[in-house]
Design a protein around this motif. Structure first.
Motif, PDB file in Angstrom:
ATOM      1  N   ARG A 282     -13.360  -0.026   5.469  1.00 15.35           N
ATOM      2  CA  ARG A 282     -14.257  -0.453   6.542  1.00 15.35           C
ATOM      3  C   ARG A 282     -15.593  -0.911   5.950  1.00 15.35           C
ATOM      4  NH1 ARG A 282     -14.783   4.295  10.772  1.00 15.35           N
ATOM      5  NH2 ARG A 282     -15.147   5.443   8.824  1.00 15.35           N
ATOM      6  N   ILE A 283     -16.249  -1.814   6.639  1.00 10.59           N
ATOM      7  CA  ILE A 283     -17.563  -2.274   6.191  1.00 10.59           C
ATOM      8  C   ILE A 283     -18.509  -1.072   6.130  1.00 10.59           C
ATOM      9  CG2 ILE A 283     -19.517  -3.781   6.701  1.00 10.59           C
ATOM     10  CD1 ILE A 283     -17.627  -5.595   8.230  1.00 10.59           C
ATOM     11  N   GLY A 284     -19.154  -0.893   4.983  1.00  7.46           N
ATOM     12  CA  GLY A 284     -20.093   0.201   4.812  1.00  7.46           C
ATOM     13  C   GLY A 284     -19.470   1.525   4.443  1.00  7.46           C
ATOM     14  N   ASP A 285     -18.142   1.563   4.280  1.00  3.75           N
ATOM     15  CA  ASP A 285     -17.454   2.818   3.977  1.00  3.75           C
ATOM     16  C   ASP A 285     -17.016   2.807   2.515  1.00  3.75           C
ATOM     17  OD1 ASP A 285     -16.172   5.228   4.114  1.00  3.75           O
ATOM     18  OD2 ASP A 285     -14.782   4.666   5.722  1.00  3.75           O
ATOM     19  N   SER A 286     -17.103   3.941   1.859  1.00  2.00           N
ATOM     20  CA  SER A 286     -16.678   4.035   0.462  1.00  2.00           C
ATOM     21  C   SER A 286     -15.230   4.475   0.333  1.00  2.00           C
ATOM     22  CB  SER A 286     -17.571   5.028  -0.297  1.00  2.00           C
ATOM     23  OG  SER A 286     -17.504   6.317   0.302  1.00  2.00           O
ATOM     24  N   ASP A 287     -14.659   4.971   1.422  1.00  2.00           N
ATOM     25  CA  ASP A 287     -13.281   5.456   1.375  1.00  2.00           C
ATOM     26  C   ASP A 287     -12.291   4.331   1.646  1.00  2.00           C
ATOM     27  OD1 ASP A 287     -14.118   8.049   0.887  1.00  2.00           O
ATOM     28  OD2 ASP A 287     -14.256   8.530   3.029  1.00  2.00           O
ATOM     29  N   VAL A 288     -11.167   4.372   0.940  1.00  2.00           N
ATOM     30  CA  VAL A 288     -10.078   3.415   1.141  1.00  2.00           C
ATOM     31  C   VAL A 288      -9.013   4.071   2.012  1.00  2.00           C
ATOM     32  CG1 VAL A 288      -8.233   2.119   0.010  1.00  2.00           C
ATOM     33  CG2 VAL A 288     -10.504   2.213  -1.028  1.00  2.00           C
ATOM     34  N   ARG A 289      -8.498   3.340   2.967  1.00  6.14           N
ATOM     35  CA  ARG A 289      -7.473   3.879   3.862  1.00  6.14           C
ATOM     36  C   ARG A 289      -6.206   3.048   3.747  1.00  6.14           C
ATOM     37  NH1 ARG A 289      -7.958   5.786  10.153  1.00  6.14           N
ATOM     38  NH2 ARG A 289      -5.728   6.008  10.547  1.00  6.14           N
ATOM     39  N   ARG A 290      -5.066   3.730   3.661  1.00  4.22           N
ATOM     40  CA  ARG A 290      -3.783   3.035   3.645  1.00  4.22           C
ATOM     41  C   ARG A 290      -3.309   2.817   5.081  1.00  4.22           C
ATOM     42  NH1 ARG A 290      -1.252   1.935  -0.757  1.00  4.22           N
ATOM     43  NH2 ARG A 290       0.683   1.595   0.408  1.00  4.22           N
ATOM     44  N   VAL A 291      -2.689   1.657   5.306  1.00  4.74           N
ATOM     45  CA  VAL A 291      -2.166   1.346   6.631  1.00  4.74           C
ATOM     46  C   VAL A 291      -0.718   0.879   6.512  1.00  4.74           C
ATOM     47  CG1 VAL A 291      -4.347   0.800   7.753  1.00  4.74           C
ATOM     48  CG2 VAL A 291      -3.167  -0.980   6.464  1.00  4.74           C
ATOM     49  N   ASP A 292       0.064   1.220   7.514  1.00  6.53           N
ATOM     50  CA  ASP A 292       1.465   0.802   7.604  1.00  6.53           C
ATOM     51  C   ASP A 292       1.589  -0.101   8.815  1.00  6.53           C
ATOM     52  OD1 ASP A 292       4.215   0.520   7.675  1.00  6.53           O
ATOM     53  OD2 ASP A 292       4.542   2.485   8.603  1.00  6.53           O
ATOM     54  N   VAL A 293       1.485  -1.400   8.592  1.00  3.84           N
ATOM     55  CA  VAL A 293       1.455  -2.371   9.681  1.00  3.84           C
ATOM     56  C   VAL A 293       2.437  -3.496   9.386  1.00  3.84           C
ATOM     57  CG1 VAL A 293       0.059  -4.102  10.887  1.00  3.84           C
ATOM     58  CG2 VAL A 293      -0.930  -1.882  10.309  1.00  3.84           C
ATOM     59  N   ARG A 294       3.249  -3.835  10.379  1.00  2.80           N
ATOM     60  CA  ARG A 294       4.055  -5.052  10.280  1.00  2.80           C
ATOM     61  C   ARG A 294       3.229  -6.197  10.863  1.00  2.80           C
ATOM     62  NH1 ARG A 294       9.991  -6.492  12.913  1.00  2.80           N
ATOM     63  NH2 ARG A 294      10.438  -8.248  11.513  1.00  2.80           N
ATOM     64  N   LEU A 295       3.071  -7.247  10.092  1.00  2.00           N
ATOM     65  CA  LEU A 295       2.237  -8.361  10.518  1.00  2.00           C
ATOM     66  C   LEU A 295       3.096  -9.487  11.067  1.00  2.00           C
ATOM     67  CD1 LEU A 295      -0.774  -9.345  10.520  1.00  2.00           C
ATOM     68  CD2 LEU A 295      -0.162 -10.646   8.474  1.00  2.00           C
ATOM     69  N   MET A 296       2.745  -9.950  12.263  1.00  2.00           N
ATOM     70  CA  MET A 296       3.327 -11.176  12.801  1.00  2.00           C
ATOM     71  C   MET A 296       2.200 -12.163  13.055  1.00  2.00           C
ATOM     72  SD  MET A 296       6.561 -10.292  15.253  1.00  2.00           S
ATOM     73  CE  MET A 296       5.792  -9.182  16.415  1.00  2.00           C
ATOM     74  N   THR A 297       2.434 -13.409  12.732  1.00  2.00           N
ATOM     75  CA  THR A 297       1.430 -14.449  12.916  1.00  2.00           C
ATOM     76  C   THR A 297       2.054 -15.649  13.595  1.00  2.00           C
ATOM     77  OG1 THR A 297       1.884 -15.400  10.735  1.00  2.00           O
ATOM     78  CG2 THR A 297       0.156 -13.722  10.848  1.00  2.00           C
ATOM     79  N   ALA A 298       1.206 -16.469  14.208  1.00  2.00           N
ATOM     80  CA  ALA A 298       1.704 -17.674  14.868  1.00  2.00           C
ATOM     81  C   ALA A 298       0.666 -18.784  14.724  1.00  2.00           C
ATOM     82  CB  ALA A 298       1.975 -17.406  16.357  1.00  2.00           C
TER      83      ALA A 298
END
Length: 304
Positions: A282-298
């Motif tokens: 996140r902007i301004g955050d020092s921690d890294v977060r893992r995410v499990d997301v399926r991405l769809m785009t159009a």
């Protein structure tokens, strides 16, 4: 003569770099009622799989790179599994060995044929794999639909598509929906890109989590990172509170980025970094977060 399957004559993709082998197999299988497509290289296999659906792939393990190790075919098996792990693959080679057969099976092959082959055994293996493959795909489709109903009654939107040209699209939706593959949907305005995205989501295994939708074209360069990745309080002048980004909102589910073709070039690396690493900050955050997301785009743009 093989009886015609309820869903049509089985389609077999045969791959070998020797024309006489391809012709012998073509004649044998044609006489058994199979639909046949022959190719002679790994690249042609991958292209054929992208263009059509097959019930089984019968492929040689040796191509131009060498003649005995089968390494090129083994590497190809890994790529095939990544593209479609429900397609039964039967491998064959003139230099078969127990070790090679075991390695081929470990990489996803369903069975192993040694050249010169025995016609009766080869036909038995293909019949078995066609039936098992069709049962597996039907089971996955039904499980995806049942899961959707269990997780809140999500039903795939009705697609009105009577034209023959739309049949491959519907088949592709059913094929890729249960996977976690990222999806790009292209088409002109009014062609139903969002309906397709909803159908893929509804038939996926992620319906217990939301599908978060955002029009990328409506995000300004100044708000792009904050909207997608979030920010912490005090990260910039207007950051009065912490903000959860869209990727985190969609964690475990699906993120649909509509009009992805409108994303400015300078912002694309920021999105690419998350797609490659599945990590964000996140902007301004020092921690890294893992995410499990399926991405769809159009997009309506012709990206190539």
């Amino acid at each position: 003569m093989m009886k015609r399957h309820e869903s049509g004559a089985p389609k077999v993709l045969i791959a070998d770099d020797q024309p006489d082998v391809l012709e012998a197999l073509r004649l044998l299988l044609k006489g058994e009622g199979y639909q046949i497509k022959t190719v002679n290289s790994p690249a042609a296999i991958m292209q054929a799989m992208e263009d059509e659906d097959f019930d089984v792939l019968l492929m040689d393990l040796n191509y131009a790179r060498d003649t005995t190790s089968g390494q090129e075919g083994l590497d190809l098996l890994t790529r095939i599994q990544a593209l479609d792990n429900s397609l039964p693959v039967v491998v064959m080679t003139a230099w078969g060995s127990v070790d090679l057969a075991v390695e081929a099976m470990r990489r996803g092959a369903r069975d192993f044929i040694q050249k010169p082959w025995d016609n009766a055994r080869l036909l038995t293996v293909l019949r078995t794999q066609v039936d098992l493959g069709r049962a597996l795909r039907e089971g996955k489709r039904l499980e995806a639909e049942n899961q959707a109903l269990r997780d809140g009654g999500v039903r795939p939107p009705r697609l009105i598509a009577a034209a023959a040209s739309m049949r491959p699209v519907l088949q592709l939706i059913e094929s890729i929906a249960p996977s976690d593959a990222n999806v790009l949907i292209t088409g002109e305005n009014g062609t139903g890109k969002e309906v397709v995205a909803q159908a893929v989501y509804a038939l996926s295994g992620r319906t217990a989590k939301p599908m978060v939708t955002v029009n990328v074209g409506a995000l300004s360069e100044g708000t792009f990172e904050s909207e997608l990745f979030g920010h912490v309080r005090g990260a910039f002048t207007d950051a009065k509170t912490d903000k959860v980004g869209l990727f985190v909102q969609a964690n475990g589910g699906t993120l649909f980025l509509d009009e992805i073709g409108e994303l400015p070039l300078e912002l694309q690396p920021k999105l690419l970094r998350v797609l490659e690493s599945r990590e964000l900050r996140r902007i301004g955050d020092s921690d890294v977060r893992r995410v499990d997301v399926r991405l769809m785009t159009a997009t309506l743009r012709d990206l190539p």
